[in-house]
Design a protein around this motif. Structure first.
Motif, short mmCIF file in Angstrom:
data_model
loop_
_atom_site.label_atom_id
_atom_site.label_comp_id
_atom_site.label_asym_id
_atom_site.label_seq_id
_atom_site.Cartn_x
_atom_site.Cartn_y
_atom_site.Cartn_z
N GLY A 31 133.86 42.93 -52.96
CA GLY A 31 133.90 44.44 -54.06
C GLY A 31 133.33 45.10 -55.28
N ARG A 32 132.54 43.92 -55.35
CA ARG A 32 131.53 44.18 -56.18
C ARG A 32 130.08 45.20 -55.98
N ARG A 33 129.68 45.63 -57.01
CA ARG A 33 128.74 46.45 -56.48
C ARG A 33 126.69 45.67 -57.16
N ILE A 34 125.65 46.06 -57.11
CA ILE A 34 124.76 45.19 -57.69
C ILE A 34 123.61 45.53 -58.29
N ILE A 35 123.05 45.88 -58.84
CA ILE A 35 121.89 46.04 -59.75
C ILE A 35 120.87 45.06 -59.47
N PRO A 36 119.76 45.46 -58.65
CA PRO A 36 118.71 44.11 -58.54
C PRO A 36 117.51 44.73 -59.95
N SER A 37 117.41 43.66 -60.83
CA SER A 37 116.97 44.29 -61.45
C SER A 37 115.32 43.32 -61.49
N CYS A 38 115.71 41.68 -61.19
CA CYS A 38 114.16 41.16 -60.25
C CYS A 38 113.13 41.89 -59.34
N THR A 60 130.54 45.14 -61.27
CA THR A 60 128.99 45.41 -61.21
C THR A 60 128.37 43.63 -62.04
N TRP A 61 127.35 43.62 -60.99
CA TRP A 61 126.61 42.43 -61.27
C TRP A 61 125.35 42.64 -61.22
N VAL A 62 124.10 41.90 -61.78
CA VAL A 62 122.71 41.80 -62.29
C VAL A 62 122.07 41.26 -61.70
N ILE A 63 120.85 41.59 -60.50
CA ILE A 63 120.34 40.27 -60.13
C ILE A 63 119.36 39.95 -61.22
N ASP A 64 118.80 38.72 -61.73
CA ASP A 64 118.19 38.85 -62.53
C ASP A 64 116.67 37.94 -62.66
N HIS A 65 116.29 37.20 -61.55
CA HIS A 65 115.88 36.37 -60.94
C HIS A 65 115.70 35.54 -59.32
N THR A 66 114.63 35.54 -59.54
CA THR A 66 114.47 34.80 -57.87
C THR A 66 113.94 34.32 -57.51
N TYR A 67 113.30 33.03 -57.19
CA TYR A 67 112.25 32.12 -57.23
C TYR A 67 112.42 30.85 -56.12
N VAL A 68 111.40 30.76 -55.49
CA VAL A 68 111.52 29.67 -54.35
C VAL A 68 110.25 29.31 -54.52
N ASP A 69 110.33 27.54 -54.41
CA ASP A 69 109.52 26.90 -54.89
C ASP A 69 107.86 27.69 -53.85
N ASP A 82 124.29 49.88 -56.67
CA ASP A 82 124.18 50.63 -57.97
C ASP A 82 123.21 51.07 -58.87
N LYS A 83 122.83 52.23 -57.70
CA LYS A 83 121.30 52.53 -58.20
C LYS A 83 121.26 54.29 -59.35
N THR A 84 122.92 53.67 -60.17
CA THR A 84 123.42 55.14 -61.32
C THR A 84 123.26 54.18 -62.10
N ASN A 85 123.25 52.86 -62.65
CA ASN A 85 123.16 52.14 -63.58
C ASN A 85 121.68 51.32 -64.35
#
Length: 127
Positions: free
Chosen positions: A78-85, A45-54, A103-106
């Motif tokens: 084969g990873r799942r993603i938690i979209p945190s940002c 599992t990965w957490v996307i924690d930041h997205t930035y565009v100028d 990944d909606k479970t965590n």
């Protein structure tokens, strides 16, 4: 030369994408113009924690391209993603193409501000 002229004489700037550790970075001759970062929660599992565009580059779907780089890598590994940002969460809610990696479970890593819908209602700040 890093630029090309289109038929109307306008200069098109080359944007390069590069993976750097747990992030993808967009650069031009001006420097970094966009970035998405993620952290590993566990081996699956990965957490996307930041997205930035100028601000000068928003509206060109560069945030979406950055998100797609991470999603494609997650699929390949084969990873799942938690979209945190807020931006990633809004895009995951908007686009069913991300269902297979979401990944909606965590919810432990979810940003409460993003989850409340405030950021999602604005469509995020970095598209």
């Amino acid at each position: 030369m890093d630029t090309d002229r289109d038929l109307y004489g306008e200069v098109e700037e080359e944007i390069l994408a590069k993976k750097q550790g747990n992030s993808y970075v967009l650069t031009t001759t001006k420097g970094t113009i966009g970035k998405i970062t993620y952290t590993m929660v566990d081996v699956d599992t990965w957490v996307i924690d930041h997205t930035y565009v100028d601000g000068d580059y928003r509206g060109q779907h560069l945030g979406r391209q950055l998100l797609d780089f991470v999603v494609e890598e997650a699929r390949e590994k084969g990873r799942r993603i938690i979209p945190s940002c807020s931006y990633a969460l809004a895009e995951f809610k908007r686009n069913p193409a991300y269902e297979d990696v979401w990944d909606k479970t965590n919810t432990e890593y979810s940003d409460s501000y993003s989850s409340s819908g405030a950021g999602a209602a604005r469509g995020g700040l970095s598209n």
